[in-house]
Design a protein around this motif. Structure first.
Motif, short mmCIF file in Angstrom:
data_model
loop_
_atom_site.label_atom_id
_atom_site.label_comp_id
_atom_site.label_asym_id
_atom_site.label_seq_id
_atom_site.Cartn_x
_atom_site.Cartn_y
_atom_site.Cartn_z
N SER A 133 56.13 -51.05 -15.49
CA SER A 133 57.23 -51.37 -14.58
C SER A 133 56.95 -50.73 -13.23
CB SER A 133 58.58 -50.86 -15.13
OG SER A 133 58.54 -49.46 -15.37
N TYR A 134 57.60 -51.25 -12.20
CA TYR A 134 57.37 -50.74 -10.85
C TYR A 134 58.53 -51.14 -9.97
CZ TYR A 134 55.48 -55.52 -10.77
OH TYR A 134 55.31 -56.87 -10.94
N TRP A 135 58.66 -50.48 -8.83
CA TRP A 135 59.74 -50.78 -7.90
C TRP A 135 59.28 -50.44 -6.47
CZ3 TRP A 135 59.75 -47.42 -11.92
CH2 TRP A 135 59.77 -46.05 -11.63
N ASN A 136 59.96 -51.05 -5.51
CA ASN A 136 59.62 -50.91 -4.09
C ASN A 136 58.21 -51.39 -3.78
OD1 ASN A 136 62.13 -49.76 -3.80
ND2 ASN A 136 61.38 -47.66 -3.73
N SER A 137 57.66 -52.25 -4.64
CA SER A 137 56.31 -52.76 -4.44
C SER A 137 56.05 -53.88 -5.44
CB SER A 137 55.27 -51.64 -4.66
OG SER A 137 55.26 -51.26 -6.03
N GLU A 138 54.86 -54.45 -5.35
CA GLU A 138 54.34 -55.35 -6.38
C GLU A 138 53.01 -54.75 -6.83
OE1 GLU A 138 55.81 -57.93 -7.58
OE2 GLU A 138 57.44 -58.16 -6.15
N ILE A 139 52.82 -54.57 -8.14
CA ILE A 139 51.62 -53.95 -8.67
C ILE A 139 50.95 -54.91 -9.66
CG2 ILE A 139 50.67 -52.00 -9.96
CD1 ILE A 139 52.90 -50.27 -8.95
N SER A 140 49.66 -55.10 -9.52
CA SER A 140 48.92 -55.99 -10.41
C SER A 140 47.57 -55.38 -10.73
CB SER A 140 48.75 -57.37 -9.77
OG SER A 140 48.11 -57.26 -8.51
N TYR A 141 47.03 -55.74 -11.89
CA TYR A 141 45.80 -55.16 -12.39
C TYR A 141 44.58 -55.73 -11.68
CZ TYR A 141 42.16 -53.82 -15.74
OH TYR A 141 41.04 -53.32 -16.33
#
Length: 416
Positions: free
Chosen positions: A97-105
């Motif tokens: 999970s994440y917030w204030n951003s977009e995170i991808s592998y």
């Protein structure tokens, strides 16, 4: 959706406590890293040629329970220009999970299969993605050390399209992912194509040139449309890199084909949502009935008589966020009526998760607020400018009646 997997109970609890108790982090175990990273050409915002944009990011694991952890990252713009930040960080686990951003592998190019931390790409949300010089912003995440990441769907630009799970059924068109694929928001890859949404392919250029033919205009190439976009401040950068001009050209050709057919006196943004949803439901007859009701006089007949209806319908199905190009290449900075930028207005064709509303932001059902302040007349003229390759702030395609111009030999990129 914000993450590819459900948040762990621990991660959810930590995020809630973090929001309500800032002092919690003082008692947490911290593991800090500081990385100097670079922003690729597609991440710079109106950056002068030759200027360097360098970001630093410090990542702290603020709550670590062994099998997982939660933490925060702070990104700082060390460059001399306002820029879109885009960083890579190594994290010891799978981000859940994440917030204030977009995170991808991201896989490591030098991965030898040995034990190593995992590289993740982080980009900002709509509200914090642009950083002024010396400015900083914060993002958060939780990770699971027991879960191994899976590589993203195949997106090697050199991969033959017949191996691509969402290539055109007839194999006649090129997928936008061929020109590059990034992960920065929902619906950017094939896992996000839900509810009848489809990948962007060069079939959109065919629909686009069919509309140009109806307007009495000669066919345009992807490079020509892309050059127009770069010249009119409708991109992230002032300069095209690699295949960016062709990719941007395809993206704007799709947008023009989706909206530019509508008549001035019947344009309504809601109709854009309605016709896209109808196309994705697979009801071509109803789509064409809407073209009769809201399109330029004779356009529906033109599509039907020349066998163009299916191509038009297929273009309506395409998801604008697909491939990450909407945010990472075609993020237009042009000011429109001093209340929005082109990127905001481009969201007209992005729908709410239930596909009932236009001007939405990904699938979180957040309206693209600045775009709602732009007059409807200007919105339509903006999309019509994509069709005629004219001034995005000018007036176009008034009282179009459709001259007898058939464009059966429309140029497509090599390999189509």
């Amino acid at each position: 959706m914000r993450s590819e997997h459900e948040k762990t109970d621990k991660g959810t609890e930590w995020a809630a406590r973090r929001g309500g108790r800032p002092d919690f982090i003082q008692a947490s175990v911290c593991a800090a890293l500081t990385l100097i990273v670079w922003a690729g050409p597609s991440a710079a915002a109106s950056e002068p040629t030759g200027s360097a944009t360098t970001f630093s990011v410090s990542v702290d694991l603020l709550d670590d329970w062994g099998s997982g952890a939660c933490g925060e990252g702070v990104v700082t713009n060390n460059g001399s220009v306002s820029s879109l930040w885009d960083v890579s960080v190594d994290l010891p686990g799978y981000v859940t999970s994440y917030w204030n951003s977009e995170i991808s592998y991201w896989t490591h190019s030098d991965d030898d299969g040995g034990a190593m931390s995992h590289s993740w790409r982080v980009v900002g949300d709509e509200w914090n993605r642009t950083l002024e010089p010396d400015a900083s912003t914060t993002f958060g995440f939780c990770l699971d050390r027991t879960q191994e990441p899976e590589a993203p769907p195949a997106h090697d630009p050199g991969m033959p399209m017949e191996d691509h799970p969402h290539s055109d059924m007839a194999g006649d068109f090129i997928d936008l992912a061929t020109f590059g694929l990034t992960y920065g928001s929902d619906h950017t890859d094939h896992t996000g194509l839900v509810g009848g949404r489809t990948a962007i392919t060069t079939e959109a250029l065919l629909a686009y040139n069919n509309l140009r033919a109806f307007a009495g205009l000669a066919p345009a190439t992807l490079d020509e449309v892309g050059a127009w976009a770069f010249a009119n401040n409708l991109t992230n950068n002032t300069q095209a890199w690699g295949t960016d001009q062709m990719g941007v050209g395809l993206w704007y050709a799709m947008q023009g084909a989706k909206v530019g057919w509508m008549a001035d006196d019947s344009f309504d943004p809601q109709v854009v949502a309605d016709i896209e949803r109808t196309a994705r439901l697979g009801v071509l007859e109803d789509v064409m009935a809407m073209v009769v009701a809201y399109g330029h006089e004779g356009f529906a007949e033109y599509l039907t008589e020349n066998g163009h209806a299916e191509t038009f319908n297929n273009t309506l199905k395409m998801e604008p966020h697909y491939g990450g190009w909407m945010h990472d290449r075609a993020h237009g900075w042009l000011s429109i009526e001093n209340v929005a930028i082109a990127h905001d207005v481009n969201h007209l064709t992005v729908l709410s998760h239930d596909q009932m509303q236009p001007f939405m932001n990904d699938t979180w059902d957040w309206p693209q607020w600045p775009a709602l302040e732009v007059s409807q007349a200007r919105v339509l003229e903006y999309f019509q400018s994509m069709v005629v390759l004219g001034d995005p702030l000018g007036n176009h395609l008034d009282d179009l009646s459709g001259p007898p111009f058939e464009n059966s030999d429309i140029p497509l990129p090599a390999g189509c």
